[in-house]
Design a protein around this motif. Structure first.
Motif, PDB file in Angstrom:
ATOM      1  N   ASN A  31       0.817  -1.213   0.000  1.00  0.00           N
ATOM      2  CA  ASN A  31       0.000   0.000   0.000  1.00  0.00           C
ATOM      3  C   ASN A  31       0.850   1.262   0.000  1.00  0.00           C
ATOM      4  N   PHE A  33       0.423   5.757  -0.318  1.00  0.00           N
ATOM      5  CA  PHE A  33      -0.540   6.840  -0.131  1.00  0.00           C
ATOM      6  C   PHE A  33       0.102   8.181  -0.484  1.00  0.00           C
ATOM      7  N   PHE A  48      -4.670   6.666  -2.953  1.00  0.00           N
ATOM      8  CA  PHE A  48      -3.869   5.558  -2.445  1.00  0.00           C
ATOM      9  C   PHE A  48      -3.872   4.418  -3.451  1.00  0.00           C
ATOM     10  N   TYR A  50      -3.261   0.059  -3.562  1.00  0.00           N
ATOM     11  CA  TYR A  50      -3.095  -1.162  -2.786  1.00  0.00           C
ATOM     12  C   TYR A  50      -2.368  -2.257  -3.564  1.00  0.00           C
ATOM     13  N   THR A  94       2.718   1.151   3.578  1.00  0.00           N
ATOM     14  CA  THR A  94       2.419   0.213   4.645  1.00  0.00           C
ATOM     15  C   THR A  94       2.212  -1.176   4.042  1.00  0.00           C
ATOM     16  N   ARG A  96       0.260  -3.680   5.116  1.00  0.00           N
ATOM     17  CA  ARG A  96      -1.157  -4.075   5.180  1.00  0.00           C
ATOM     18  C   ARG A  96      -1.994  -2.835   5.452  1.00  0.00           C
ATOM     19  N   ARG A  97      -3.280  -2.926   5.169  1.00  0.00           N
ATOM     20  CA  ARG A  97      -4.150  -1.760   5.302  1.00  0.00           C
ATOM     21  C   ARG A  97      -4.278  -1.301   6.742  1.00  0.00           C
ATOM     22  N   ASP A  98      -3.993  -2.199   7.720  1.00  0.00           N
ATOM     23  CA  ASP A  98      -4.145  -1.824   9.125  1.00  0.00           C
ATOM     24  C   ASP A  98      -2.798  -1.658   9.838  1.00  0.00           C
TER      25      ASP A  98
END
Lengths: 112, 112
Positions: A31, A33, A48, A50, A94, A96-98
């Motif tokens: 990911n 952004f 963003f 992914y 990042t 992962r998204r979290d």
């Protein structure tokens, strides 16, 4: 240690110019952004991505486009720069998204 | 009205003081709360992350969430000049960086 590198620290462009902001990350993150940061407004998400060649609009995509041809590189394009696009632009990545965001040190763009 | 309100400061305190930084928000769906620290001419970096209500402690830093009041706080004990930075709160309803809402940031100055 994750490194997110933005190609320019300061950039001055004229109204109507096409502007490219480049961002490269070295940790194989999925990911990436693009944010802009303005006093009193905080960070606002522009676009963003992914995955390679995948992109999604953020909260303020108008006047911007992006390109992600390779996993490590995410470019922000101002098709025709305007004075209201004068801002600090921050790139982040990042895995992962979290996961926590890893930011570059920003590009301060001035459009005159 | 902004979804997330944060006093921009600057907040100036003497070294060794306890610092309280705060954000209020309007969206009761927010469940994930973050504090990022941004040094001058650098990108933000994650400092604290909390889910839902309660406290979380990490060394000299404590993050507190009060969902009933829609209010989050970051406390810094025994503040040091190296804590001088801008502190940004960020939050979302889902555990996803794609939907973060950011405060404008509070500039903190710790005087030796």
């Amino acid at each position: 240690d994750v490194k997110v590198t933005q190609s320019s620290r300061y950039l001055v462009k004229r109204t109507g110019e096409k502007v490219f902001l480049e961002c490269v990350q070295d940790m194989d993150h999925e990911n990436m952004f693009w944010y802009r940061q303005d006093p009193g407004l905080g960070l606002r998400l522009i676009y963003f991505s992914y995955d390679v060649k995948m992109k999604e609009k953020g909260d303020i995509p108008e006047g911007y486009s992006v390109s992600r041809e390779k996993k490590e590189r995410f470019s922000l394009i101002l098709e025709s720069a305007s004075t209201n696009q004068t801002s600090m632009y921050l790139c982040a990545s990042t895995p992962r998204r979290d996961s926590p965001l890893h930011f570059g040190n920003g590009t301060r763009l001035t459009v005159t | 009205q902004k979804e997330v309100e944060q006093d921009p400061g600057p907040l100036s305190v003497p070294e060794g003081a306890i610092v309280s930084l705060n954000c209020t928000y309007s969206n009761s769906a927010f469940q994930y709360f973050m504090w990022y620290r941004q040094y001058s001419r650098k990108g933000p970096e994650l400092l604290m992350y909390t889910y839902s209500s309660g406290n979380k402690e990490d060394g000299r830093f404590t993050a507190q969430v009060d969902k009933s009041s829609k209010y989050i706080s970051l406390f810094i004990r025994d503040s040091q000049p190296s804590d001088s930075a801008t502190y940004l709160c960020a939050m979302s309803g889902r555990r996803s960086n794609y939907q973060l809402i950011w405060g404008a940031g509070t500039k903190l100055i710790i005087k030796p």
